[in-house]
Design an enzyme around this catalytic site. Structure first.
Site, PDB file in Angstrom:
ATOM      1  N   LYS A   1      37.531  35.412  47.430  1.00 47.34           N
ATOM      2  CA  LYS A   1      38.699  34.578  47.181  1.00 47.34           C
ATOM      3  C   LYS A   1      38.975  33.627  48.353  1.00 47.34           C
ATOM      4  CE  LYS A   1      40.049  36.842  43.334  1.00 47.34           C
ATOM      5  NZ  LYS A   1      39.169  38.014  43.206  1.00 47.34           N
TER       6      LYS A   1
HETATM    7  C1  LIG Z   1      38.693  38.635  42.036  1.00 47.13           C
HETATM    8  C2  LIG Z   1      37.560  39.569  42.203  1.00 47.13           C
HETATM    9  C3  LIG Z   1      36.581  39.751  41.212  1.00 47.13           C
HETATM   10  C4  LIG Z   1      36.684  39.080  39.863  1.00 47.13           C
HETATM   11  O1  LIG Z   1      36.549  37.684  39.947  1.00 47.13           O
HETATM   12  P1  LIG Z   1      37.052  36.754  38.760  1.00 47.13           P
HETATM   13  O2  LIG Z   1      36.895  35.374  39.231  1.00 47.13           O
HETATM   14  O3  LIG Z   1      38.488  37.135  38.527  1.00 47.13           O
HETATM   15  O4  LIG Z   1      36.209  37.067  37.563  1.00 47.13           O
HETATM   16  C5  LIG Z   1      35.514  40.578  41.493  1.00 47.13           C
HETATM   17  N1  LIG Z   1      35.410  41.223  42.668  1.00 47.13           N
HETATM   18  C6  LIG Z   1      36.330  41.090  43.639  1.00 47.13           C
HETATM   19  C7  LIG Z   1      36.160  41.855  44.905  1.00 47.13           C
HETATM   20  C8  LIG Z   1      37.437  40.264  43.454  1.00 47.13           C
HETATM   21  O5  LIG Z   1      38.345  40.122  44.425  1.00 47.13           O
END
Ligand SMILES: *Cc1c(COP(=O)(O)O)cnc(C)c1O
Length: 461
Positions: A112
């Site tokens: 993120k």
């Molecule tokens: C947010 C997240 C996901 C999922 O990603 P999306 O874009 O919501 O499909 C998978 N793994 C981790 C560690 C995350 O923080």
């Protein structure tokens, strides 16, 4: 570049406005009016460049007039300067033809950060131009919230309010949200699950009077700018492994469908991605939808990969928009049906989706076994989300290089990793004191009026 809503009736916006708006006013999600296509030569020239240079080349056509080239380059440079690895998104090899793309070297140890660190700078620059003040409200299953707080804490003209499901995030995730001391940071523990948090967030956006009163801005993966920032590492990884001269496959641990949707944009831009594989945990609505054609909610079952404990996968709406040949009316109809539990995907759209995406799921036991096996076979310590990806990827490794996205650092989920391997992963030195810092959090019921009252009270400081 202009942005249109997947539901067809919201205003058409430029890049900055679409970024500041988040959710479209008709309830839809913004997508670019047309996806720019890069030439074979332009893609080939990216191989081996610094990450920031690839980022500029990939994102520039989408940004249009919003920022001039020098400003945009400068903001990209600042966004990634705080990462703990010079490559930003390094590749390591797991086995024959199978690679791991480590996306966890940012300040909060999950992918993120790639989008949030950039959006923080872009929004700050846009606000400095307009003199406006905004309230960012985000819903999180754990990682978006910590990344958003890290990106916005202490900024003038911004309050950041994060809703997370009480008791359903890991201790590291919670502490990353509750220990920042800046007064513009507000961590709210909602008595509900992630879908409740996301639903209340959408309710706030759909209450136009409230939305305008507090100048609401969104940073969830419904925000187009976040998707865009994630397109970049598909290019950096694929060109390092031989694209565009040969195709590369990707497997993506998936929850809200933002990360994998970014992969489909990379493919639409001309990057030769062979298979794009959706990996889900036991909350497998996307895998079931692709297998059966029925997108039906079943309730969330908490797992050891909590950031994927989702059943309403917001960005899937963007995939549906393209699968239905950009028919916004059809998308609006499906989303209305979803409110009463689910919908059936038409034959034509299902065929289109299956042409774009493959899918698989990993059970809790399979996830834990994969963490143990990867450690034994390659010395890699995987977080549970990345392990879901690796397990599903192994079922899809073919003639092209397969890249599995490692979405978080194992130290973010130490209990699950220790249970699977006996090893307790240590936090990187730069955040080793996380458990010594005092926490600051407000517990709130899963209730729109209560949340709105709290937001009003907090931003009146
Ligand atoms: C947010 C997240 C996901 C999922 O990603 P999306 O874009 O919501 O499909 C998978 N793994 C981790 C560690 C995350 O923080």
């Amino acid at each position: 570049m202009r942005y249109i809503s997947t539901r067809g009736t919201a205003p058409v916006l430029g890049f900055s406005e679409a970024m500041m708006t988040g959710l479209a006013r008709d309830g839809g999600l913004y997508v670019p009016e047309a996806v720019p296509v890069l030439s074979h030569a332009e893609i080939a020239a990216m191989a081996g460049l610094p990450y920031e240079d690839v980022a500029f080349r990939v994102m520039r056509p989408f940004v249009g007039e919003a920022f001039d080239d020098d400003t945009f380059r400068g903001l990209i440079g600042l966004a990634y300067a705080g990462f703990g690895h010079a490559a930003r998104a390094p590749l390591v090899q797991l086995g024959p033809n199978h690679f791991l793309l480590e996306l966890f070297h940012g300040p909060t140890l999950a992918f993120k950060d790639f989008a949030m660190q950039l959006i923080g700078r872009l929004m700050q620059a846009a606000l400095a131009q307009s003199g406006e003040r905004i309230t960012i409200v985000g819903a999180t299953s754990g990682d978006t919230g910590s990344a958003a707080i890290e990106a916005f804490r202490g900024l003038p003209n911004v309050d950041v309010v994060i809703l997370f499901p009480h008791g359903r995030v890991s201790d590291v995730q919670r502490r990353q949200m509750t220990t920042p001391v800046e007064p513009n940071v507000h961590a709210l523990a909602v008595e509900g699950d992630f879908d409740d948090c996301q639903a209340r967030l959408k309710d706030m956006f759909n209450d136009f009077a409230f939305r305008d009163e507090v100048r609401l801005a969104g940073v969830n993966s419904i925000n187009w700018a976040r998707v865009l920032a994630q397109v970049v590492y598909y290019f950096s990884a694929a060109t390092a492994l031989g694209a565009p001269h040969r195709p590369v496959d990707f497997t993506v641990p998936t929850g809200n469908f933002g990360d994998i949707f970014a992969g489909s944009i990379a493919r639409a831009m001309g990057l030769p991605i062979g298979r794009l594989v959706i990996a889900t945990n036991q909350n497998d609505i996307l895998h079931r939808a692709l297998t059966t054609g029925a997108y039906v909610m079943q309730g969330v079952h908490p797992s050891i990969s909590p950031s994927m404990d989702i059943q309403v996968s917001s960005n899937f709406e963007r995939a549906l928009f393209y699968a239905y040949d950009r028919d916004a009316g059809a998308v609006a109809q499906l989303m209305a049906e979803l409110r009463s539990g689910g919908f059936a995907i038409s034959q034509g759209a299902l065929q289109a989706l299956r042409g774009l995406y493959a899918s698989g799921r990993a059970s809790e036991a399979e996830t834990a076994a994969t963490i143990a096996r990867a450690l034994a076979q390659s010395g890699e310590l995987l977080c549970p989300h990345s392990a879901v990806g690796v397990k599903v990827a192994e079922e899809h490794v073919g003639a092209h290089p397969m890249v599995t996205l490692a979405t978080a650092h194992p130290a973010k989920f130490p209990d699950a990793v220790q249970a699977a391997t006996g090893l307790r992963p240590a936090l990187p030195a730069r955040m080793a004191d996380l458990f010594d810092r005092p926490e600051r959090v407000t517990r709130v019921p899963n209730d729109l009026a209560a949340l709105q009252a709290l937001v009003r009270e907090r931003i009146a400081r």
